[in-house]
Design a protein around this motif. Structure first.
Motif, PDB file in Angstrom:
ATOM      1  N   ASP A 260     -78.067  81.411  -1.443  1.00 53.14           N
ATOM      2  CA  ASP A 260     -79.153  82.136  -2.099  1.00 53.14           C
ATOM      3  C   ASP A 260     -79.501  83.405  -1.331  1.00 53.14           C
ATOM      4  O   ASP A 260     -79.701  84.475  -1.921  1.00 53.14           O
ATOM      5  CB  ASP A 260     -80.379  81.222  -2.202  1.00 53.14           C
ATOM      6  N   ALA A 261     -79.548  83.294  -0.003  1.00 51.80           N
ATOM      7  CA  ALA A 261     -79.834  84.478   0.813  1.00 51.80           C
ATOM      8  C   ALA A 261     -78.743  85.524   0.676  1.00 51.80           C
ATOM      9  O   ALA A 261     -79.009  86.735   0.704  1.00 51.80           O
ATOM     10  CB  ALA A 261     -79.999  84.067   2.278  1.00 51.80           C
ATOM     11  N   SER A 262     -77.501  85.075   0.480  1.00 50.07           N
ATOM     12  CA  SER A 262     -76.403  86.030   0.338  1.00 50.07           C
ATOM     13  C   SER A 262     -76.575  86.890  -0.911  1.00 50.07           C
ATOM     14  O   SER A 262     -76.026  87.990  -0.986  1.00 50.07           O
ATOM     15  CB  SER A 262     -75.067  85.295   0.283  1.00 50.07           C
ATOM     16  N   GLN A 263     -77.333  86.391  -1.860  1.00 49.62           N
ATOM     17  CA  GLN A 263     -77.549  87.135  -3.096  1.00 49.62           C
ATOM     18  C   GLN A 263     -78.794  88.015  -3.058  1.00 49.62           C
ATOM     19  O   GLN A 263     -78.903  88.981  -3.826  1.00 49.62           O
ATOM     20  CB  GLN A 263     -77.689  86.153  -4.269  1.00 49.62           C
ATOM     21  N   HIS A 264     -79.746  87.691  -2.165  1.00 54.56           N
ATOM     22  CA  HIS A 264     -81.055  88.341  -2.259  1.00 54.56           C
ATOM     23  C   HIS A 264     -81.577  88.952  -0.963  1.00 54.56           C
ATOM     24  O   HIS A 264     -82.456  89.812  -1.008  1.00 54.56           O
ATOM     25  CB  HIS A 264     -82.085  87.331  -2.798  1.00 54.56           C
ATOM     26  N   SER A 271     -87.758  89.478   0.829  1.00 57.14           N
ATOM     27  CA  SER A 271     -86.622  89.643  -0.078  1.00 57.14           C
ATOM     28  C   SER A 271     -86.020  88.301  -0.466  1.00 57.14           C
ATOM     29  O   SER A 271     -85.435  88.166  -1.551  1.00 57.14           O
ATOM     30  CB  SER A 271     -85.559  90.548   0.556  1.00 57.14           C
ATOM     31  N   LEU A 272     -86.157  87.296   0.397  1.00 54.75           N
ATOM     32  CA  LEU A 272     -85.665  85.968   0.055  1.00 54.75           C
ATOM     33  C   LEU A 272     -86.408  85.387  -1.142  1.00 54.75           C
ATOM     34  O   LEU A 272     -85.868  84.566  -1.891  1.00 54.75           O
ATOM     35  CB  LEU A 272     -85.802  85.026   1.250  1.00 54.75           C
ATOM     36  N   LEU A 273     -87.652  85.819  -1.320  1.00 63.36           N
ATOM     37  CA  LEU A 273     -88.470  85.300  -2.412  1.00 63.36           C
ATOM     38  C   LEU A 273     -88.138  85.946  -3.748  1.00 63.36           C
ATOM     39  O   LEU A 273     -88.650  85.525  -4.787  1.00 63.36           O
ATOM     40  CB  LEU A 273     -89.954  85.502  -2.094  1.00 63.36           C
ATOM     41  N   ASP A 274     -87.271  86.969  -3.740  1.00 64.16           N
ATOM     42  CA  ASP A 274     -86.823  87.563  -4.999  1.00 64.16           C
ATOM     43  C   ASP A 274     -85.887  86.635  -5.759  1.00 64.16           C
ATOM     44  O   ASP A 274     -85.595  86.871  -6.931  1.00 64.16           O
ATOM     45  CB  ASP A 274     -86.109  88.897  -4.741  1.00 64.16           C
ATOM     46  N   SER A 275     -85.428  85.592  -5.108  1.00 64.50           N
ATOM     47  CA  SER A 275     -84.540  84.641  -5.768  1.00 64.50           C
ATOM     48  C   SER A 275     -85.228  84.013  -6.974  1.00 64.50           C
ATOM     49  O   SER A 275     -86.396  83.616  -6.904  1.00 64.50           O
ATOM     50  CB  SER A 275     -84.139  83.532  -4.795  1.00 64.50           C
ATOM     51  N   CYS A 383     -88.146  81.204   9.346  1.00 61.83           N
ATOM     52  CA  CYS A 383     -87.235  80.677   8.324  1.00 61.83           C
ATOM     53  C   CYS A 383     -86.006  81.555   8.123  1.00 61.83           C
ATOM     54  O   CYS A 383     -84.963  81.063   7.674  1.00 61.83           O
ATOM     55  CB  CYS A 383     -87.984  80.467   7.010  1.00 61.83           C
ATOM     56  N   ILE A 384     -86.094  82.839   8.457  1.00 59.86           N
ATOM     57  CA  ILE A 384     -84.886  83.673   8.436  1.00 59.86           C
ATOM     58  C   ILE A 384     -83.903  83.161   9.487  1.00 59.86           C
ATOM     59  O   ILE A 384     -82.709  83.002   9.230  1.00 59.86           O
ATOM     60  CB  ILE A 384     -85.226  85.148   8.704  1.00 59.86           C
ATOM     61  N   GLY A 628     -70.550  92.208   2.612  1.00 58.40           N
ATOM     62  CA  GLY A 628     -71.691  93.082   2.808  1.00 58.40           C
ATOM     63  C   GLY A 628     -72.943  92.370   3.268  1.00 58.40           C
ATOM     64  O   GLY A 628     -73.939  93.001   3.585  1.00 58.40           O
ATOM     65  N   PHE A 629     -72.894  91.036   3.327  1.00 57.58           N
ATOM     66  CA  PHE A 629     -74.062  90.290   3.783  1.00 57.58           C
ATOM     67  C   PHE A 629     -73.752  89.685   5.138  1.00 57.58           C
ATOM     68  O   PHE A 629     -72.732  89.024   5.319  1.00 57.58           O
ATOM     69  CB  PHE A 629     -74.416  89.185   2.786  1.00 57.58           C
ATOM     70  N   HIS A 630     -74.625  89.898   6.093  1.00 61.37           N
ATOM     71  CA  HIS A 630     -74.359  89.427   7.451  1.00 61.37           C
ATOM     72  C   HIS A 630     -75.601  88.735   8.007  1.00 61.37           C
ATOM     73  O   HIS A 630     -76.704  89.280   7.962  1.00 61.37           O
ATOM     74  CB  HIS A 630     -73.981  90.590   8.370  1.00 61.37           C
TER      75      HIS A 630
END
Length: 691
Positions: A260-264, A271-275, A383-384, A628-630
């Motif tokens: 989920d984090a990889s998408q948002h 930004s995690l809450l945009d999921s 939580c990150i 692109g996600f790290h």
């Protein structure tokens, strides 16, 4: 009666080139396809070979799923290839001779064998009960056959269609709002095995809680044992059986926070809450991350979940044995039912705020509905860092050298994530509880609430929780222990309890027994009052699935042999009821084998063999993390006011995860990270001599 056949148009899909029948590469399947040729419109030969073109309208799904429409094709999924002629289909359920009921007793005769003819090469079929089906198609003098595995699929919550999630949510909401008696009258005839599969949801809250308090000698039958994850998967499967009385196609989804984090994730916690997971079409509660100030109550904001498909999910306020113990007589049997009543006789409601919600610094007025603050951890970015750790842990599970490492990873840091970061942690006025006390205030706090009691008293002997704060009422030295100590006890249970009731209790008392508020998904055996509990725990089972898949391939051993070889199980070191051939508190959970007695209690071996067989269900891996996600290393910044010993076990455990410990400060950081959250904190001892 379930729908058998529906005519349909063909949907496209991609074919696995390695087999004549395409399967999900993440699962096992039987794919024995015999094929021959028919003549095309220009006289050219066309191979006659069965294909699955789509399931429930999704073309990437290439195995049938129970009670989902499946499009089958005789020659492929390109309609342009299909010659106009009569195609006759025969689909047979294959009896399982090793089961007490080779054919499901509730399977209608007309679904055991289906024969239909159509003037085109494709049609839509509704496979019903899980199992293997033999599908054959004839055209002219040609015939092709394939054996299909029809299994339920646990998939990432955002990999479900909206219709699928809505069906699941409707069913779980129905369990919450419908009594057992009314549910059986309305839905019982639709249950897969028996009318008695339906229970109201509070019955499963009771099973989780009192199954965790099962016996003063054997102790917890669901937590703090080597078999913790199979135990949790077992009782949540009972919830699922009840759900399927309402929606027979439904399965618990899982939530993969890394995917989920990889998408948002774009660099900020918010930004995690945009999921969409936290939005109106799934679980809601996104807005609760923001702290509400000046809401007109001195006790703070309730942070109830008022949106999403589980909006305003109620928390039972009722207390006492008549409400909570009686369902256990039918669900588990007289033993657990009596133990529940004995607990109430000795302890009354001394552990609870309302219903069987464990003590919290909240008034009853803030405990009426499910509350949740996703990713809010006392205003920090904890939580990150936790999600970053989960990313690393998944890679380790996929390459683990032994099952013990897989289990310790799944049962501790993965399992703990939901209780900490999906639930959230805060105080009524924004003050922060000392971070270094979080171990004591999480899982081990729950252990201590459950451990200590004063006989026949309605007050806890050690703690008191009022509207805004919990405090110590004694040093607990005069209190009785709920779980008895056993001489020479080398069980996992004893290890956890010893650390919780010594080191963690002292730490909790040093902090004045002041622990933060939490959402309903608290460190508590009644945490499944929040529907998000299930999606997180199926994430832990997904992790276990990945680990077992790797370990069976790596060692050539079966999953049950890997479990049975674990030292604590092999040497029967667990407490009574928690060893692999002991009877569990579960019955009517899994299909009974030939020769077994229906209604008898399953052993752990029975349950693990069924769960690991993947005969009736499997897990679908979410799409790979895009480029692109790290993730990044996260500094937890523990306070410098205390030292924890760099003992040998902590060093070894850290080393297996690529972490080198050489100083006292490194030990502090390691021991307070999510890697060792909860019971595994016992690898960190009480003092440290210095750098």
């Amino acid at each position: 009666m379930y729908t058998a056949l529906i005519a349909a148009e063909v949907l496209g899909f991609s074919v696995n080139p390695n087999t004549s029948f395409s399967v999900n590469p993440n699962t096992t399947s039987v794919a024995s396809n015999t094929a021959s040729s028919v003549t095309g419109p220009e006289g050219e030969p066309i191979d006659l070979a069965l294909r699955v073109c789509s399931v429930n309208g999704v073309s990437t799904r290439q195995e049938p799923e129970p009670w989902r429409p499946t499009v089958l094709s005789a020659i492929g999924c390109d309609k342009a290839l299909a010659p106009a002629m009569e195609y006759c289909w025969k689909i047979q359920y294959l009896p399982r001779a090793n089961r007490l009921h080779p054919v499901p007793p509730r399977m209608p005769v007309e679904e055991v064998e289906v024969t239909r003819c159509f003037p085109n090469a494709s049609f839509e079929h509704m496979f019903t009960f899980p199992g293997e089906y033999r599908a054959c198609v004839t055209a002219g003098t040609s015939e092709a056959c394939v054996t299909l595995k029809n299994r339920y699929v646990h998939r990432h919550v955002m990999s479900m269609t909206q219709q699928e999630f809505d069906e699941y949510a409707h069913a779980l909401n129905t369990l919450r709002s419908t009594s057992t008696v009314d549910g059986r009258a309305t839905y019982g005839h639709r249950c897969l095995d028996a009318d008695e599969d339906f229970y109201t949801h509070d019955a499963f809250v009771a099973l989780h809680f009192f199954g965790s308090s099962a016996n003063r000698t054997s102790a917890d039958r669901l937590h703090y044992l080597v078999l913790q994850e199979p135990a949790h998967q077992a009782w949540t499967m009972l919830v699922q059986k009840a759900i399927r009385c309402v929606s027979p196609a439904a399965s618990h989804p899982f939530f993969d926070p890394v995917h989920d984090a990889s998408q948002h994730y774009t660099g900020t916690l918010r930004s995690l809450l945009d999921s969409p997971v936290w939005g109106p079409e799934r679980y809601g509660s996104r807005a609760n991350h923001e702290t509400v100030v000046g809401n007109g109550t001195e006790h703070g904001h309730p942070y109830y979940v008022t949106d999403g498909r589980f909006a305003n999910f109620t928390i039972s306020q009722t207390q006492g044995p008549d409400y909570w113990c009686e369902p256990l007589l039918d669900l588990s049997g007289p033993s657990l039912h009596q133990l529940c009543r004995d607990l109430y006789t000795l302890r009354h409601d001394s552990m609870f705020s309302v219903g069987i919600s464990l003590m919290q610094p909240k008034p009853a007025s803030l405990l009426e509905y499910v509350s949740r603050r996703p990713y809010f951890f006392q205003g920090s970015e904890f939580c990150i860092g936790y999600i970053s750790e989960l990313f690393k842990l998944e890679q380790q599970v996929r390459t683990a050298d032994n099952l013990e490492d897989v289990i310790s990873t799944v049962s501790i840091p993965v399992h703990s994530f939901g209780h900490e970061c999906i639930s959230g942690k805060w105080t009524h006025n924004g003050r922060r509880v000392r971070y270094d006390a979080q171990q004591a205030m999480g899982n081990n706090k729950a252990v201590n609430i459950g451990m200590w009691f004063e006989r026949y008293s309605n007050e806890h002997p050690c703690f008191r929780c009022e509207a805004t704060r919990c405090t110590c009422t004694s040093d607990c030295k005069e209190a009785e222990r709920w779980y008895e100590q056993i001489p020479d006890d080398r069980s996992q249970t004893e290890r956890v309890y010893r650390f919780a009731t010594t080191r963690s209790l002292w730490q909790l008392q040093q902090n004045g027994c002041d622990w933060p508020r939490s959402g309903t998904f608290d460190w508590s055996a009644s945490a499944n009052q929040d529907p998000a509990f299930y999606m997180h725990h199926y994430y832990t089972f997904y992790f276990l699935y990945l680990g077992l898949k790797h370990m069976t391939n790596h060692t050539g051993k079966s999953a049950i042999d890997l479990w049975a070889d674990l030292p604590k199980l092999k040497n029967k070191l667990e407490r009574p009821g928690n060893n692999i051939d002991d009877a569990t508190v579960f019955r009517n959970l899994i299909p009974y084998r030939a020769g077994q007695v229906e209604g008898s209690h399953h052993t752990w071996r029975d349950i693990i063999e069924y769960q690991s067989s993947l005969d009736d269900f499997t897990f679908e891996e979410p799409p790979k993390v895009s480029g692109g996600f790290h993730f990044f290393d996260f500094d937890f910044n523990p306070q410098e006011d205390e030292c924890i010993d760099n003992d040998e076990e902590a060093v070894l455990f850290a080393a297996r995860r690529g972490i080198t410990i050489t100083s006292c400060s490194q030990v502090r950081t390691f021991c307070r990270s999510p890697l060792v959250a909860g019971p595994l904190a016992s690898v960190c001892c009480a003092t440290c001599s210095g750098e």
